[in-house]
Design a protein around this motif. Structure first.
Motif, PDB file in Angstrom:
ATOM      1  N   THR A 248      -6.977  14.588   9.654  1.00 46.40           N
ATOM      2  CA  THR A 248      -6.996  14.858   8.213  1.00 46.40           C
ATOM      3  C   THR A 248      -5.824  14.169   7.525  1.00 46.40           C
ATOM      4  OG1 THR A 248      -8.106  16.965   8.520  1.00 46.40           O
ATOM      5  CG2 THR A 248      -6.850  16.712   6.490  1.00 46.40           C
ATOM      6  N   ILE A 249      -4.646  14.386   8.073  1.00 47.16           N
ATOM      7  CA  ILE A 249      -3.466  13.763   7.450  1.00 47.16           C
ATOM      8  C   ILE A 249      -3.583  12.236   7.521  1.00 47.16           C
ATOM      9  CG2 ILE A 249      -0.961  13.466   7.676  1.00 47.16           C
ATOM     10  CD1 ILE A 249      -0.828  16.422   8.405  1.00 47.16           C
TER      11      ILE A 249
ATOM     12  N   VAL B 138      -6.086  10.983   4.944  1.00 49.08           N
ATOM     13  CA  VAL B 138      -5.532  11.097   3.585  1.00 49.08           C
ATOM     14  C   VAL B 138      -4.547   9.954   3.325  1.00 49.08           C
ATOM     15  CG1 VAL B 138      -3.990  12.466   2.122  1.00 49.08           C
ATOM     16  CG2 VAL B 138      -5.875  13.577   3.307  1.00 49.08           C
TER      17      VAL B 138
ATOM     18  N   GLY C  48      -6.396   6.586   3.220  1.00 47.24           N
ATOM     19  CA  GLY C  48      -7.163   6.455   1.976  1.00 47.24           C
ATOM     20  C   GLY C  48      -6.257   6.165   0.797  1.00 47.24           C
ATOM     21  N   MET C  49      -5.148   6.877   0.777  1.00 48.30           N
ATOM     22  CA  MET C  49      -4.166   6.709  -0.304  1.00 48.30           C
ATOM     23  C   MET C  49      -3.624   5.268  -0.296  1.00 48.30           C
ATOM     24  SD  MET C  49      -2.254   8.980  -2.281  1.00 48.30           S
ATOM     25  CE  MET C  49      -0.844   8.748  -3.344  1.00 48.30           C
TER      26      MET C  49
ATOM     27  N   ALA D 299      -6.284   2.767  -1.312  1.00 49.82           N
ATOM     28  CA  ALA D 299      -6.556   2.805  -2.757  1.00 49.82           C
ATOM     29  C   ALA D 299      -5.435   2.113  -3.516  1.00 49.82           C
ATOM     30  CB  ALA D 299      -6.699   4.247  -3.227  1.00 49.82           C
TER      31      ALA D 299
ATOM     32  N   TRP E  83     -16.407   8.926  -0.032  1.00 53.16           N
ATOM     33  CA  TRP E  83     -15.302   9.839   0.299  1.00 53.16           C
ATOM     34  C   TRP E  83     -15.765  11.290   0.360  1.00 53.16           C
ATOM     35  CZ3 TRP E  83     -11.170   8.490   2.703  1.00 53.16           C
ATOM     36  CH2 TRP E  83     -10.668   7.194   2.568  1.00 53.16           C
TER      37      TRP E  83
ATOM     38  N   ASN F 188     -18.197   4.639  -3.944  1.00 51.78           N
ATOM     39  CA  ASN F 188     -16.913   5.085  -3.413  1.00 51.78           C
ATOM     40  C   ASN F 188     -16.790   6.613  -3.476  1.00 51.78           C
ATOM     41  OD1 ASN F 188     -14.116   4.477  -2.536  1.00 51.78           O
ATOM     42  ND2 ASN F 188     -13.577   5.338  -4.529  1.00 51.78           N
TER      43      ASN F 188
ATOM     44  N   TRP G 224     -15.649  13.494   3.862  1.00 45.91           N
ATOM     45  CA  TRP G 224     -14.919  14.765   3.976  1.00 45.91           C
ATOM     46  C   TRP G 224     -15.867  15.932   4.210  1.00 45.91           C
ATOM     47  CZ3 TRP G 224     -10.245  15.154   5.427  1.00 45.91           C
ATOM     48  CH2 TRP G 224      -9.311  14.165   5.107  1.00 45.91           C
TER      49      TRP G 224
END
Lengths: 247, 250, 414
Positions: free
Chosen positions: C243-244, C247, C250-251, C254, C191, C187, C195
């Protein structure tokens, strides 16, 4: 030197020469930035960056963006003002992360055998992209400082959470609760880093309940704006081409 | 001699503008050397580098230190001496093409400087952090320090000063005086080496633990910032090269 | 010619890789840990380790061994080291060659920093699980905030097997079974890799075109139009939104995958329970102490009073982990590190049993090469020329009395 003579034989050669210089300059700038930015970052935020058991929701979130917006701000000041190149922040972060990853893999793991899942670096890339795009679209250093600096601070924790979340799962171990990150710090012995050195949240009588990370990110964003301004001027200063006369 | 500078001769022979062989040989030299150093660290760090009072430490590490210091002084003296000694006394009268060629050579030096700075500032400096997790700080000359402070730093200093001297002795652009940012870019990272004095002095009695972000280390940080002066060099070089290419490029 | 060059290049690359691999796979014999560098007066006057036991001299990867024993926190703690109000029971090994599977002071697990009290004695044990093969010096160690690592005795322990077979398997409170050695690693790579590629894509997008000289010429000439095109702006917006989006995605992912997470656990642990040591009935007064440089011997004149009801004899002087024994009284069979054990290094002018109620002045000499080897003799050059140590008196019933001594030390140079 005769002004009438040409340094190149043709336009095609001029283009080729210019392109070759692009690569030489990019290589050099990239390498120098890795050296400079990495030494700066490792000595101002390094311990949080080295170990998962330092990557907490308060101090890591606060410190890492503040100390890392420095070089991106300075390099943006040069590359945008003089070349209209909007990758100053990204190239800094690419350099920093490359330097860190090479080190964590070849040395933290390859020389001293700390598992890579314990010593991976923080992810700064989302903030860098936002910072560059905001500068490019706004063509304003002031807006970049305010909006970009804010974004840099705010996006840091959510940008890292998918990576560190698995290490914040709780575990019972010999009758105490740990996160997996704490357990890594306990298991993988560091003779030079006793537990008390760790600067992480230890709780306060605050009234913010458990919303520590957003508050920290917001504060970090605020300071990142200020640091951006400061380092913008550093960048300008370092960009000068002045000669001084030897006495 | 005045009429036939070495530049004119070189021009007549039509040497390539960028000597790629020198570029890759230069970069390759650092790479091969540092890979060997890393191998040495890997083997003798573990077998002879954990206890500075052990006799094998003297053999494999202190001798390494003595030899490297002597070699560094020797290389610096010879390299800087040769660059200075063979300086072009008619630097203002070279042809634009020769000037362009020299800019390329100058960038070979700068590429090597960047490369050396990477190894010193990034690779070996952060590496030191992890070695301190395996040993107790029992000497200033711990194996990672012998490599970091007394090998990788002098090497980038030697390279940086060589680049500066090359520019100063062979490029017309740098005859206007002393390029401020060039001096910052070379002298700033150089100052990291004397700053080791502060570091070791502090570690002698403040603390023996490994806190990288300790204020004691901020001297390194401050001088590390001077790496940004490469931006000033780039801007100057782009100006100078731009002048040489302008009428053909635009 | 080109083929030869290619071959040389390939072989060089292979050689480089082999060199790196050789360095990484190298199984070494580690030397000691540098404890000798610490000023002797600090080693003598901070933590005194005793009754130590290393459970095994040899373990295979994944097996455990234990170091156990006691330590006394010296009451005459030197001024130059902060008091042990924040300390950490560490272990002196060359990095994670073992993992620390557990550590206890008394019965309390001590994964965090703890407060210790001056003058108290604590029992401890550290459980280690073997991870990397080699022959390693394993020390006891106590870190003190404001001081540093206080290193105790070390002994070689051999680890056999291969590191590749090491497992650190655990079950979390959320019911997950995992191996902490590799947990979350793919993981992390995913990530960071993702990125990094995004960053590279952004820079490559810009450097596909001429970068420095032509752009500088254009900027200087005020011709900014062509430098950032509408397409560039569209691409930039895609990067921005992407990008936003990534993010947030991913948040969210998770959070749904790991709904239960807790903050890092930290905080000083107070209230360590010391050992209840029986009150010593032997009273010792140091009349005089000197270190004879040429003879590598320390001499003490002691006035000893036996206030108990059983006769005692002096059997051991322990300072900075070096143990000087009188073999007629006490012999060590615990396997204590030989270089730290002067098994006949203690001589006493009159070591006949000291009867209850009796007071006797004795000359005690502790001599051994360890004074030099462990640089304890450097005490005479320290800025605070005092020594300290533990004296152990033994009675015929197998009882033991531990008495601290702490006094100035006079060097004798001639």
């Amino acid at each position: 030197m005769s002004a009438s003579q040409s340094a190149v034989r043709s336009r095609a050669e001029a283009v080729k020469v210019s392109r070759t210089f692009d690569y030489l300059i990019l290589w050099t700038v990239f390498m120098v930035l890795i050296g400079g930015y990495h030494i700066h970052y490792m000595l101002t935020g390094g311990d949080w960056d080295f170990w998962t058991d330092w990557k907490d929701r308060r101090l890591w979130v606060t410190v890492a963006p503040i100390v890392s917006i420095t070089f991106p701000a300075a390099v943006q000041a040069c590359l945008w003002a003089r070349y209209r190149l909007p990758f100053g922040a990204t190239i800094c972060v690419l350099g920093l992360l490359l330097g860190e990853w090479i080190n964590r893999y070849l040395n933290f793991w390859g020389w001293t055998y700390f598992p890579v899942n314990f010593c991976f670096p923080s992810n700064l890339m989302p903030g860098a992209i936002l910072l560059d795009v905001i500068l490019m679209l706004s063509n304003s250093f002031t807006l970049t400082a305010v909006l970009g600096g804010m974004a840099w601070g705010l996006v840091f924790y959510p940008g890292n959470w998918p990576i560190i979340a698995p290490f914040h799962i709780p575990i019972e171990y010999n009758g105490m609760m740990f996160t997996l990150a704490d357990l890594q710090g306990y298991h993988y012995v560091r003779t030079g880093t006793p537990e008390y050195i760790r600067m992480v949240e230890k709780g306060t009588l605050r009234t913010f309940g458990k919303d520590v990370a957003p508050v920290s990110a917001f504060f970090s964003a605020f300071v990142s704006i200020l640091i951006y301004f400061l380092w913008h001027f550093f960048g300008n200063w370092f960009s000068q081409t002045r000669f001084v006369q030897s006495t | 001699m005045a009429a036939t500078t070495e530049s004119v001769k070189a021009d007549a022979a039509e040497a390539p503008l960028l000597n790629k062989r020198n570029l890759f040989a230069g970069l390759g030299l650092y790479l091969v050397f540092y890979v060997w150093v890393r191998w040495y660290e890997g083997v003798y760090g573990w077998s002879a580098g954990l206890d500075s009072f052990a006799p094998e430490f003297e053999i494999y590490w202190m001798n390494f230190l003595y030899i490297e210091i002597v070699l560094e002084i020797l290389v610096a003296s010879v390299l800087w001496g040769v660059i200075w000694k063979t300086r072009d006394r008619n630097v203002m009268s070279i042809t634009p093409r020769e000037e362009l060629r020299r800019h390329f050579t100058h960038w070979i030096w700068l590429s090597c400087y960047g490369w050396a700075l990477y190894w010193g500032g990034s690779y070996f400096t952060e590496q030191d952090g992890t070695w301190h997790q395996t040993i107790v700080r029992d000497t200033d000359f711990t194996p990672s320090h012998i490599i970091e402070f007394y090998l990788s730093y002098p090497i980038y200093i030697i390279t940086g000063v060589a680049a500066f001297l090359y520019a100063k002795t062979r490029l017309p652009y740098y005859q206007q005086g002393l390029h401020l940012m060039y001096m910052v870019a070379v002298i700033g990272p150089f100052m990291i080496l004397p700053n080791v004095g502060l570091n070791e002095w502090g570690h002698t009695f403040w603390f023996m633990e490994e806190l990288f972000v300790a204020p004691l280390h901020y001297g390194f940080v401050f001088f590390g910032w001077s790496a940004l002066a490469v931006l000033g060099i780039v801007n100057s070089e782009v100006d100078a090269i731009g002048k040489l290419l302008k009428k053909d490029l635009v | 010619m080109k083929t030869i060059k290619d071959k040389v290049a390939k072989l060089s690359f292979v050689a480089l890789l082999m060199t790196l691999s050789a360095a990484m796979l190298y199984t070494p014999t580690a030397s000691a840990h540098g404890e000798k560098s610490q000023a002797a007066f600090m080693r003598m006057r901070t933590i005194h380790w005793f009754d130590l036991n290393w459970s095994k001299p040899k373990v295979a990867v994944n097996e455990t061994m234990e170091i156990s024993g006691k330590f006394h926190v010296f009451a005459g703690w030197p001024e130059t080291v902060d008091k042990p109000e924040v300390t950490f029971l560490n272990i002196g090994i060359p990095g994670p060659v073992f993992i620390r599977a557990g550590s206890w002071i008394g019965d309390q697990l001590v994964p965090r920093s703890v407060s210790l009290e001056l003058g108290e004695t604590y029992s401890f044990r550290v459980l280690l699980k073997a991870r990397r093969p080699g022959e390693w010096h394993v020390h006891t160690m106590m870190n003190v905030e404001g001081g540093g690592p206080i290193i105790g005795p070390g002994k070689f322990v051999t680890i056999t097997g291969t590191m590749g077979s090491f497992r650190n398997e655990l079950t979390t409170l959320t019911g997950e079974n995992l191996d902490l050695e590799t947990w979350g690693l793919s993981n992390v790579y995913f990530w960071h890799g993702l990125w990094y590629l995004i960053g590279v894509a952004w820079v490559v997008y810009w450097i596909r075109r001429p970068v420095f000289v032509p752009r500088a010429l254009a900027v200087n000439a005020g011709k900014l139009d062509g430098l950032v095109t509408d397409t560039d702006k569209k691409v930039a917006i895609i990067f921005f939104v992407g990008t936003i989006g990534i993010v947030l995605l991913g948040m969210g992912q998770a959070n749904s995958k790991y709904p239960v997470t807790t903050p890092l656990q930290a905080g000083l642990m107070r209230g360590m329970v010391p050992l209840e040591m029986p009150e010593a009935f032997v009273d010792v007064k140091v009349e005089e102490a000197s270190y004879r440089v040429p003879g590598r011997a320390m001499q003490m004149t002691l006035t000893v009073t036996n206030n108990g009801d059983v006769a005692v004899r002096l059997g051991e002087f322990n300072t900075a982990s070096v143990r000087f024994l009188d073999p007629e009284v006490y012999q060590d069979d615990s396997g204590y590190p030989a270089d730290l054990l002067a098994d006949a290094g203690l001589s006493v002018s009159d070591n006949s049993p000291l009867q209850p109620g009796e007071t006797r002045t004795i000359e005690v000499t502790a001599s051994d090469a360890a004074w030099e080897v462990y640089r304890l003799s450097d005490l005479i050059y320290d800025p605070d020329s005092r020594f300290a140590g533990l004296l152990f008196f033994f009675d015929e019933n197998g009882g033991r009395q531990m008495v601290m001594v702490d006094a100035p030390l006079i060097p004798v140079f001639i």
